[in-house]
Scaffold this motif. Structure first.
Motif, PDB file in Angstrom:
ATOM      1  N   ALA A   1       0.850  -1.194   0.000  1.00  0.00           N
ATOM      2  CA  ALA A   1       0.000   0.000   0.000  1.00  0.00           C
ATOM      3  C   ALA A   1       0.883   1.240   0.000  1.00  0.00           C
ATOM      4  CB  ALA A   1      -0.914   0.000   1.225  1.00  0.00           C
ATOM      5  N   GLY A   2       0.393   2.303  -0.618  1.00  0.00           N
ATOM      6  CA  GLY A   2       1.166   3.535  -0.665  1.00  0.00           C
ATOM      7  C   GLY A   2       0.714   4.501   0.394  1.00  0.00           C
ATOM      8  N   GLY A   3       1.024   5.773   0.168  1.00  0.00           N
ATOM      9  CA  GLY A   3       0.528   6.827   1.055  1.00  0.00           C
ATOM     10  C   GLY A   3       1.029   6.684   2.459  1.00  0.00           C
ATOM     11  N   GLY A   4       0.100   6.483   3.360  1.00  0.00           N
ATOM     12  CA  GLY A   4       0.431   6.411   4.778  1.00  0.00           C
ATOM     13  C   GLY A   4       1.375   5.279   5.108  1.00  0.00           C
ATOM     14  N   ALA A   5       1.285   4.163   4.396  1.00  0.00           N
ATOM     15  CA  ALA A   5       2.176   3.041   4.666  1.00  0.00           C
ATOM     16  C   ALA A   5       3.628   3.419   4.378  1.00  0.00           C
ATOM     17  CB  ALA A   5       1.772   1.825   3.839  1.00  0.00           C
ATOM     18  N   ARG A   6       3.835   4.122   3.271  1.00  0.00           N
ATOM     19  CA  ARG A   6       5.212   4.532   2.961  1.00  0.00           C
ATOM     20  C   ARG A   6       5.727   5.531   4.006  1.00  0.00           C
ATOM     21  NH1 ARG A   6       9.210   4.363  -0.502  1.00  0.00           N
ATOM     22  NH2 ARG A   6      10.488   6.218  -0.874  1.00  0.00           N
TER      23      ARG A   6
ATOM     24  N   ARG B   1       2.947  -1.449   9.575  1.00  0.00           N
ATOM     25  CA  ARG B   1       2.862  -1.373  11.042  1.00  0.00           C
ATOM     26  C   ARG B   1       3.594  -2.546  11.686  1.00  0.00           C
ATOM     27  NH1 ARG B   1      -0.413  -0.442  15.916  1.00  0.00           N
ATOM     28  NH2 ARG B   1      -1.578  -2.351  16.359  1.00  0.00           N
ATOM     29  N   ARG B   2       3.452  -3.732  11.107  1.00  0.00           N
ATOM     30  CA  ARG B   2       4.168  -4.888  11.645  1.00  0.00           C
ATOM     31  C   ARG B   2       5.674  -4.663  11.563  1.00  0.00           C
ATOM     32  NH1 ARG B   2       6.398  -9.819   9.783  1.00  0.00           N
ATOM     33  NH2 ARG B   2       6.191 -11.498  11.347  1.00  0.00           N
ATOM     34  N   GLU B   3       6.135  -4.158  10.414  1.00  0.00           N
ATOM     35  CA  GLU B   3       7.563  -3.862  10.271  1.00  0.00           C
ATOM     36  C   GLU B   3       8.007  -2.838  11.322  1.00  0.00           C
ATOM     37  OE1 GLU B   3      10.630  -2.442   6.751  1.00  0.00           O
ATOM     38  OE2 GLU B   3       8.752  -1.336   7.036  1.00  0.00           O
ATOM     39  N   ALA B   4       7.183  -1.811  11.553  1.00  0.00           N
ATOM     40  CA  ALA B   4       7.527  -0.768  12.517  1.00  0.00           C
ATOM     41  C   ALA B   4       7.645  -1.339  13.920  1.00  0.00           C
ATOM     42  CB  ALA B   4       6.485   0.343  12.476  1.00  0.00           C
TER      43      ALA B   4
ATOM     44  N   ALA C   1      -1.309   3.881  13.388  1.00  0.00           N
ATOM     45  CA  ALA C   1      -1.682   3.042  12.236  1.00  0.00           C
ATOM     46  C   ALA C   1      -2.598   1.891  12.624  1.00  0.00           C
ATOM     47  CB  ALA C   1      -0.410   2.499  11.575  1.00  0.00           C
ATOM     48  N   GLU C   2      -2.924   1.767  13.891  1.00  0.00           N
ATOM     49  CA  GLU C   2      -3.768   0.664  14.341  1.00  0.00           C
ATOM     50  C   GLU C   2      -5.150   0.739  13.684  1.00  0.00           C
ATOM     51  OE1 GLU C   2      -5.388  -1.359  18.510  1.00  0.00           O
ATOM     52  OE2 GLU C   2      -4.306   0.547  18.538  1.00  0.00           O
ATOM     53  N   GLY C   3      -5.641  -0.424  13.243  1.00  0.00           N
ATOM     54  CA  GLY C   3      -6.968  -0.494  12.652  1.00  0.00           C
ATOM     55  C   GLY C   3      -7.038  -0.037  11.213  1.00  0.00           C
TER      56      GLY C   3
END
Length: 868
Positions: A702-707, A756-759, A746-748
């Motif tokens: 996913a882009g945007g917030g994930a990046r 989030r898992r990587e973070a 980033a939860e939910g």
């Protein structure tokens, strides 16, 4: 806020011992004795503790600094040596034997066991297989071998000298152990005595010790300055002054001065109270003897002498000036002159030395100006000495010269007349190592009336301390032992006696870092091991050891180098001096100090004793001290909050070189973060279980917030890495808080689940050196297949994600900040200026003004120069 298991997301009481057992079983922190050459070495060491019986939060903070470094370096691929031992000899154990009727060895071993258990409960990454105590015969026997090597090489000698005598501890102290005129442990005013003592010739190494400081680039400058000042190199002149009336065969007095250029300003000669001429005068004059005795019973440090009233005794003697025919000057015994510096005699030049002018004004002695500023040749001196630069006046053949030229000319004239010479002098004195006490390493020497002082044969080492000693008499129990001290002379076989003095305990700590490299070697060091591990890459301890332990350790290493025991001269490549942990102090109205857990504090700011309800006086926030009982017991805090809470808190608030106040609120805040870290992991584990294989594949799906989250993650890796390398652990913790916040936001959000898992996994691994127990527990939820976090490599940042693609520019009007704008990195001038003009804040600031110039500094500033 006591925690029950039901309150906790993360049950630290179950987890912490489980993970400590896993690390021990795996042997995670054992240093590799036989390296395969694939890993670089890293040796991190904290100054080892005295086994007083309990660790306190100050200990924990000290060891946590090395702890983080050790775990971090191990993750970065280093083979790490991080050992622990005990500085176990010393007076507290002997005092405990007198007070409690318990053998010093028993008291010490019990304390070591208690402190070891406490440190292990903290979860420190230590190689316990190398543990030793300096009271182990296996250790001090090797120390005895070292001493005999030093003696044979001429680095040790026995002679009579004036010594610092602690009347409470009943022992000799080195100059460095006299603090403000008092014993460094007892606090008693130190007296001067003459005793026959063993010395180590540290003065033979003075020049090298001074020069070596310039190579210690990773030492605090403050420590290097303190050592330079203590070593105290000075250039000057040594010359003799003729006594008009000789006394006891003494017809000349030798003087040392760093200011021979002021010799024409002389108005008196001052002697140290223990100068041979002063003692000769005292032998014939009861009043002089009484003054000398008074001086010898006062404080002996330079700081105390400087602060004390300048007092003297007029001997009635006079000396002749070397250059002024017929001029004579009175000879005084003075309380501010030290026999240990120079020759124990100085010429007083009141106009240009503050001590001298105070003395001269008190006793009505002359004041002659001999150095004056170029623009004030008729300078007058009243009560404040002139110590600045200038030209020489009132000085015969020196008149008109500057100070440096005058020094050279005086020295040349003294040498030409056979009266003196130019010399280099040192403030440093040989290290007196004899101590009149039982609980220390026996000095391996036998005294024979026929052969003199004889070394104990190596096959008879170690000379063990007897266990059957009595403490029912004052002084050293070894002197009173009926059998231990009586032996045959190894050379002639005649009846002889052992040396009953033991080593200063600073000897024990002057080489222990080398012994850790091979703690069970049959010789003091194993050269292959010390060549592998030394120097200590990072040494950590208090600033109070700058001119005690640290100077002695540097000397010992040099002496060992000359004898082939080690292959280097500087033992510690890097040094970090930590700040203190502080806390309020509490005292009852009848003067009893109370521990913090004995005090109830109330909302109105008052405090009472929990047991009695008595009013408690809340004192200042100051260094934790056993004497004031303002210490916090780590075991009690660990029981309430867990070890990771303690570990996180002691590093979180201030830079480690500064003091930190222990507070209940701070501990609770650290506890909340530890719980939050585990909850983040548990939440991500639940989210990940519900994700599709495609979503799990890559956090870049996913882009945007994930990046943006991924950028935060990888920038945090870089920031935390840099902070740990710089010993800025509080900065690292601040960055970890930020990453936790970003992961929490980033939860939910399904589109950000992989990022989030990587973070969170990255957060866990970056935090692991500080909070390793919860890190292991949390990581086991997310990636159990990877094994222990303690064995994992340090996270690596992706350069593409670390690289900034947007930047914040400051927008100024006439150089004054009016706002900021965010633009893509590398935005050209025209676009940046247009964006700035479009900003509402900037537009308002420019209303009614004419822009005459637009300035653009790429990626930094837009500035408008205007005319109104």
């Amino acid at each position: 806020m006591d925690q029950t298991t039901s309150d906790l997301a993360y049950d630290f009481r179950a987890a912490e011992p489980r993970w400590q057992e896993a690390w021990t079983k795996r042997g995670c922190f054992r240093a590799e004795d036989r390296p395969d050459g694939t890993k670089p070495k890293y040796y991190v060491l904290e100054m080892f503790p005295y086994p007083s019986g309990k660790i306190h939060m100050g200990h924990v903070r000290n060891y946590m600094l090395g702890e983080v470094v050790a775990r971090y370096k191990r993750a970065r691929g280093f083979d790490v040596l991080h050992p622990m031992g005990w500085d176990a000899f010393g007076l507290p154990a002997e005092n405990a034997a007198r007070e409690r009727g318990i053998a010093p060895a028993v008291w010490t071993r019990e304390n070591i066991a208690a402190m070891r258990a406490d440190l292990q409960r903290v979860g420190l990454a230590l190689d316990w297989s190398r543990e030793f105590a300096t009271c182990d015969p296996e250790y001090y026997g090797q120390q005895q071998k070292l001493f005999l090597d030093f003696w044979r090489a001429g680095f040790a000698l026995r002679r009579e000298s004036a010594v610092n005598w602690d009347p409470v501890d009943q022992t000799v102290l080195a100059n460095e152990q006299v603090i403000d005129g008092r014993g460094w442990k007892s606090g008693a005013l130190v007296e001067k005595r003459r005793l026959r003592q063993w010395f180590l010739k540290i003065t033979d190494f003075a020049e090298d010790l001074l020069a070596g400081l310039d190579t210690l680039e990773r030492w605090p400058e403050r420590v290097r300055v303190m050592q330079r000042n203590w070593i105290g190199r000075s250039e000057g002149a040594e010359f003799s002054l003729r006594l008009i009336t000789p006394v006891a065969g003494i017809d000349r007095v030798v003087v040392y001065s760093t200011r021979p250029d002021t010799l024409f300003g002389m108005s008196f000669l001052a002697l140290a109270p223990d100068h041979p001429l002063a003692m000769a005068v005292g032998a014939a004059n009861r009043d002089a003897a009484a003054f000398i005795a008074e001086c010898q019973s006062a404080g002996t440090s330079e700081a105390v002498i400087e602060a004390a009233e300048k007092r003297g005794f007029d001997t009635g003697l006079c000396v002749a000036h070397p250059f002024i025919a017929g001029a004579t000057y009175p000879v005084w015994i003075a309380n501010f002159v030290l026999m240990d510096y120079g020759t124990g005699a100085i010429f007083g030049c009141p106009a240009h030395d503050q001590r001298d002018i105070e003395f001269a004004r008190k006793y009505g002695l002359g004041v002659t100006v001999v150095v004056a500023p170029k623009d004030e040749p008729d300078l007058a001196v009243t009560d404040k000495a002139f110590i600045g630069d200038g030209l020489i006046v009132n000085s015969g053949f020196l008149d008109g010269l500057d100070v440096q030229a005058a020094k050279s000319r005086v020295i040349a004239e003294l040498e030409a007349r056979g009266l003196g010479r130019g010399v280099v002098n040192w403030r440093l004195r040989d290290w007196g190592i004899s101590r009149q006490r039982y609980w220390g390493c026996p000095i391996p020497v036998i005294h024979c009336e026929i052969c003199g002082a004889v070394p104990v044969p190596e096959k008879q080492l170690p000379v063990r301390l007897p266990e059957d000693v009595a403490f029912d008499k004052p002084g050293n129990p070894l002197d009173h032992h009926p059998t231990w001290k009586h032996v045959a002379c190894p050379q002639c076989g005649a009846a002889a006696t052992r040396e009953t003095d033991t080593f200063d305990t600073f000897v024990d700590s002057s080489w222990y870092f080398a012994r850790f490299c091979a703690p069970h070697a049959a010789s003091p060091t194993d050269r292959a091991a010390v060549d592998r591990w030394m120097p200590v890459d990072q040494y950590i301890g208090g600033i109070e050891h700058a001119i005690l332990h640290l100077l002695y350790a540097r000397f010992f290493t040099r002496a060992m180098h000359r004898l082939g025991h080690v292959g280097l001269q500087e033992p510690f490549a890097g040094l970090f001096t930590q700040g203190m942990l502080t806390h309020e102090s509490y005292r009852t109205e009848d003067g009893r100090w109370l521990y913090p857990d004995e005090v109830a504090k109330h909302p109105d700011g008052t405090a009472t004793e929990r047991a009695t309800g008595a009013t408690v006086i809340v004192g200042a926030i100051e260094k934790m001290s056993k004497s004031k009982r303002n210490t916090v017991d780590p075991s009690a805090v660990i029981e309430r909050f867990g070890a990771d809470t303690v570990r996180w808190f002691v590093l979180s608030d201030n830079p480690p070189e500064r003091d930190v106040e222990w507070t209940e609120a701070g501990a609770q805040g650290a506890f909340r973060f530890v719980q939050r870290l585990y909850r983040l992991a548990r939440g991500v584990a639940a989210e990940f279980a519900d994700m599709t294989p495609l979503d799990r594949a890559s956090p870049d799906q996913a882009g945007g917030g994930a990046r943006a989250l991924r950028q935060t993650t990888h920038r945090t890796i870089t920031a935390v890495t840099e902070a740990i390398e710089a010993f800025a652990f509080n900065v690292a913790i601040a960055r970890l808080y930020e990453l936790a916040n970003a992961a929490g936001e980033a939860e939910g959000k399904p589109a950000m689940a992989a990022a989030r898992r990587e973070a969170v996994i990255t957060l866990i691994r970056l935090a692991a050196p500080i909070v390793p127990h919860v890190a292991e527990e949390a990581h086991a939820l997310l990636a159990p297949e990877q094994g222990l976090v303690a064995d994992l490599p340090w996270p690596e940042a992706d350069p593409d994600l670390v690289r900034r693609d947007r930047v914040t520019l400051a927008v100024q009007v006439m150089g004054k900040l009016r706002g900021t704008i965010e633009l893509p990195l590398g935005t050209d001038a025209e676009t940046a200026i247009t964006a700035a003009l479009a900003d509402r804040k900037i537009a308002r600031a420019l209303e009614g003004a004419t822009i005459v110039k637009r300035v653009h500094v790429p990626d930094r500033i837009v500035n408008f120069v205007v005319r109104t």
